[in-house]
Motif scaffolding. Structure first.
Motif, PDB file in Angstrom:
ATOM      1  N   SER A  68       0.832  -1.207   0.000  1.00  0.00           N
ATOM      2  CA  SER A  68       0.000   0.000   0.000  1.00  0.00           C
ATOM      3  C   SER A  68       0.860   1.249   0.000  1.00  0.00           C
ATOM      4  O   SER A  68       1.930   1.291   0.616  1.00  0.00           O
ATOM      5  CB  SER A  68      -0.919   0.006   1.229  1.00  0.00           C
ATOM      6  OG  SER A  68      -1.765  -1.115   1.238  1.00  0.00           O
ATOM      7  N   ARG A  69       0.376   2.274  -0.666  1.00  0.00           N
ATOM      8  CA  ARG A  69       1.120   3.531  -0.744  1.00  0.00           C
ATOM      9  C   ARG A  69       0.168   4.695  -0.996  1.00  0.00           C
ATOM     10  O   ARG A  69      -0.930   4.529  -1.524  1.00  0.00           O
ATOM     11  CB  ARG A  69       2.188   3.478  -1.837  1.00  0.00           C
ATOM     12  CG  ARG A  69       1.671   3.099  -3.208  1.00  0.00           C
ATOM     13  CD  ARG A  69       2.854   2.736  -4.107  1.00  0.00           C
ATOM     14  NE  ARG A  69       2.460   2.373  -5.452  1.00  0.00           N
ATOM     15  CZ  ARG A  69       2.086   1.157  -5.821  1.00  0.00           C
ATOM     16  NH1 ARG A  69       2.025   0.188  -4.931  1.00  0.00           N
ATOM     17  NH2 ARG A  69       1.767   0.909  -7.089  1.00  0.00           N
ATOM     18  N   LEU A  70       0.618   5.845  -0.592  1.00  0.00           N
ATOM     19  CA  LEU A  70      -0.140   7.084  -0.775  1.00  0.00           C
ATOM     20  C   LEU A  70       0.566   7.916  -1.836  1.00  0.00           C
ATOM     21  O   LEU A  70       1.791   8.077  -1.798  1.00  0.00           O
ATOM     22  CB  LEU A  70      -0.212   7.857   0.546  1.00  0.00           C
ATOM     23  CG  LEU A  70      -1.427   8.765   0.763  1.00  0.00           C
ATOM     24  CD1 LEU A  70      -2.715   7.965   0.717  1.00  0.00           C
ATOM     25  CD2 LEU A  70      -1.298   9.488   2.097  1.00  0.00           C
ATOM     26  N   GLN A 117      -3.394  16.793  -4.743  1.00  0.00           N
ATOM     27  CA  GLN A 117      -4.345  15.694  -4.710  1.00  0.00           C
ATOM     28  C   GLN A 117      -3.702  14.486  -4.040  1.00  0.00           C
ATOM     29  O   GLN A 117      -2.513  14.208  -4.255  1.00  0.00           O
ATOM     30  CB  GLN A 117      -4.791  15.313  -6.122  1.00  0.00           C
ATOM     31  CG  GLN A 117      -5.628  16.387  -6.800  1.00  0.00           C
ATOM     32  CD  GLN A 117      -5.832  16.093  -8.275  1.00  0.00           C
ATOM     33  OE1 GLN A 117      -4.968  16.392  -9.101  1.00  0.00           O
ATOM     34  NE2 GLN A 117      -6.968  15.512  -8.613  1.00  0.00           N
ATOM     35  N   VAL A 118      -4.496  13.778  -3.247  1.00  0.00           N
ATOM     36  CA  VAL A 118      -4.010  12.612  -2.512  1.00  0.00           C
ATOM     37  C   VAL A 118      -4.787  11.385  -2.981  1.00  0.00           C
ATOM     38  O   VAL A 118      -6.026  11.364  -2.919  1.00  0.00           O
ATOM     39  CB  VAL A 118      -4.183  12.805  -0.992  1.00  0.00           C
ATOM     40  CG1 VAL A 118      -3.617  11.601  -0.236  1.00  0.00           C
ATOM     41  CG2 VAL A 118      -3.504  14.096  -0.534  1.00  0.00           C
ATOM     42  N   LEU A 119      -4.065  10.357  -3.446  1.00  0.00           N
ATOM     43  CA  LEU A 119      -4.668   9.118  -3.916  1.00  0.00           C
ATOM     44  C   LEU A 119      -4.042   7.931  -3.194  1.00  0.00           C
ATOM     45  O   LEU A 119      -2.891   8.003  -2.739  1.00  0.00           O
ATOM     46  CB  LEU A 119      -4.485   8.934  -5.428  1.00  0.00           C
ATOM     47  CG  LEU A 119      -5.509   9.583  -6.369  1.00  0.00           C
ATOM     48  CD1 LEU A 119      -5.458  11.099  -6.274  1.00  0.00           C
ATOM     49  CD2 LEU A 119      -5.248   9.145  -7.817  1.00  0.00           C
ATOM     50  N   TYR A 120      -4.788   6.836  -3.120  1.00  0.00           N
ATOM     51  CA  TYR A 120      -4.284   5.587  -2.531  1.00  0.00           C
ATOM     52  C   TYR A 120      -4.173   4.526  -3.618  1.00  0.00           C
ATOM     53  O   TYR A 120      -5.028   4.423  -4.505  1.00  0.00           O
ATOM     54  CB  TYR A 120      -5.226   5.089  -1.438  1.00  0.00           C
ATOM     55  CG  TYR A 120      -4.971   3.648  -1.037  1.00  0.00           C
ATOM     56  CD1 TYR A 120      -3.922   3.322  -0.185  1.00  0.00           C
ATOM     57  CD2 TYR A 120      -5.766   2.617  -1.532  1.00  0.00           C
ATOM     58  CE1 TYR A 120      -3.673   1.999   0.172  1.00  0.00           C
ATOM     59  CE2 TYR A 120      -5.538   1.292  -1.171  1.00  0.00           C
ATOM     60  CZ  TYR A 120      -4.488   0.997  -0.324  1.00  0.00           C
ATOM     61  OH  TYR A 120      -4.243  -0.306   0.025  1.00  0.00           O
ATOM     62  N   ALA A 121      -3.104   3.727  -3.558  1.00  0.00           N
ATOM     63  CA  ALA A 121      -2.913   2.611  -4.492  1.00  0.00           C
ATOM     64  C   ALA A 121      -2.212   1.471  -3.765  1.00  0.00           C
ATOM     65  O   ALA A 121      -1.564   1.675  -2.724  1.00  0.00           O
ATOM     66  CB  ALA A 121      -2.100   3.062  -5.701  1.00  0.00           C
ATOM     67  N   ASP A 122      -2.348   0.256  -4.313  1.00  0.00           N
ATOM     68  CA  ASP A 122      -1.637  -0.906  -3.772  1.00  0.00           C
ATOM     69  C   ASP A 122      -1.249  -1.823  -4.923  1.00  0.00           C
ATOM     70  O   ASP A 122      -1.366  -1.444  -6.100  1.00  0.00           O
ATOM     71  CB  ASP A 122      -2.478  -1.628  -2.713  1.00  0.00           C
ATOM     72  CG  ASP A 122      -3.845  -2.044  -3.219  1.00  0.00           C
ATOM     73  OD1 ASP A 122      -3.972  -2.309  -4.437  1.00  0.00           O
ATOM     74  OD2 ASP A 122      -4.793  -2.098  -2.426  1.00  0.00           O
TER      75      ASP A 122
END
Length: 435
Positions: A68-70, A117-122
């Motif tokens: 996981s990462r931001l 902008q802040v997004l989450y991804a994995d």
């Protein structure tokens, strides 16, 4: 006096405001991140030095397993929508890998306020065919902080919301001072009645509702400045009271104009300029109020990112329709008042209607005009200019209408009534000598 206070409020807020921040809590979801090519978390406008992003997780072991990462993007806007999933993940300005329960990310100095902008991804975000295992979603808390006056990242507003807390405090102070000065004579006028008793009641109700809205906004923002969350119930109440105030004023203005027009042919000379109610005028006023209320509710439902409940600057379809409605109503009122003024022989009555027209046009046109003028300001100033400007202009409009309907000399002559029955008369003696 009120105009001077209003101008002072604008100067203090727009020139003396500081950049502040916010807090976001929720769940990181792998399925949503895949559907959106990166789960959207929030946006924030950083300003100056010492900007900070703090992310806290409850299950760092699961975050490590999912890679996981931001992702943080600087000033990308809608450009991200045109990128493929791998491209979107690769161009992030900062990538925060979750290998601990708390992560701090410093934001480089911003020469001017810039939206991030802040997004989450994995690991599953860009793998369309990969099977996402069944696991609990990651619970998170993100703090986005701009520097305070001492340069420390401690406050909780984005740059475009800076100064609103101070504005509502000063607005409440102005309301309090005005109440101390005018509450007693106004209550006497309402008890005494008179030809414009209904108008004064609606005006007073609308102004009181505006005061309640300002108080709720202040309470919400006071808490928000400390924890970045505020009191959402107070924000919702502020929206509600303001919407009721808007609808009340619209109903009154439409009822007066349409009622005067319909009643001119049958109105006795002893009762001029009164609230003439009929089925037609009531239908027009209620219809306009219902349409405006529906647009205001639609606008609020479409505004999911607003943290300070400022609907005045919302650039959405319902917001644009609302401004179009106000322009249309202003044209309708202009047509109605023109018909009245063009056939009116009395100079005093024409002055009365002209002053009433000023209050009406200021109420209806301030939002569209300020929205158009806001394009000359920087992006982070536009919402504040529109929000503060609309509130102040509508307050000034109420003052104009109060002065008109409470006028002792002009309205006494226009109404052809005994001055003893008018609001705010000096005393029951010596009137005949004065008039």
């Amino acid at each position: 006096m009120m105009s001077c206070v209003s101008v002072g409020l604008v100067v203090v807020v727009l020139l003396g405001s500081e950049a502040l921040g916010k807090s976001v809590t929720g769940l990181f979801k792998s399925e949503v991140a895949r559907q959106q090519n990166g789960q959207f978390i929030t946006t924030f406008m950083y300003q100056g030095d010492n900007g900070l992003l703090v992310c806290r997780l409850e299950n760092s072991a699961l975050a490590i397993e999912q890679e996981s990462r931001l992702l943080l993007y600087q000033g990308m806007g809608s450009y991200l929508d045109n990128l493929s999933c791998p491209e979107r993940l690769s161009i992030a300005r900062f990538t925060i890998l979750f290998n601990e329960e708390e992560h701090n990310q410093s934001i480089p100095r911003q020469s001017s306020p810039t939206t991030w902008q802040v997004l989450y991804a994995d690991r599953y975000t860009c793998q369309e065919n990969a099977v996402i295992p069944h696991h609990p979603d990651l619970s998170f808390t993100i703090l986005l902080l701009n520097p305070d006056s001492a340069g420390n990242p401690l406050e909780h507003f984005s740059a475009e919301g800076a100064g609103l807390h101070t504005f509502y405090f000063l607005l409440l102070l102005a309301y309090f001072i005005a109440c101390c000065i005018y509450l007693k004579p106004l209550s006497q006028a309402l008890r005494k009645g008179g030809p414009m008793h209904t108008v004064l009641k609606v005006l007073t109700t609308a102004l009181a509702l505006q005061g309640c809205s300002a108080l709720c906004n202040y309470i919400h923002l006071a808490r928000y400045s400390r924890d970045g969350t505020g009191i959402p119930l107070m924000g919702s109440l502020a929206e509600f009271w303001d919407m009721v105030s808007q609808v009340s004023m619209l109903y009154m203005l439409l009822s007066l104009c349409v009622g005067w027009t319909l009643g001119r042919g049958r109105k006795p000379q002893s009762r001029p300029l009164q609230w003439e109610q009929s089925k037609a005028s009531t239908a027009v006023a209620v219809g306009g109020g219902v349409v405006q209320a529906a647009l205001l509710l639609w606008e609020q439902c479409s505004d999911t990112e607003s943290q300070h409940h400022s609907y005045h600057a919302q650039q959405s379809l319902p917001g644009l329709l609302l401004m179009a409605l106000r322009v249309g109503l202003a044209l309708l009122l202009a047509s109605v008042l023109y018909q009245i003024i063009s056939t009116e022989r009395s100079t005093l009555k024409r002055d009365f209607y002209l002053c009433f027209a000023k209050g009406c046009f200021l109420w209806f046109l301030c939002h569209p005009v300020l929205f158009l003028l806001s394009v000359v300001f920087y992006e982070h100033q536009r919402a504040k200019v529109v929000t503060i400007g609309v509130i102040l202009c509508q307050s000034i409009s109420m003052v104009i209408l109060y002065q008109l309907f409470l006028s002792r000399s002009l309205y006494w002559e226009v109404s052809s009534l005994s001055s003893v029955s008018l609001p705010l008369t000096m005393s029951r003696t010596n009137h005949r000598g004065r008039y």
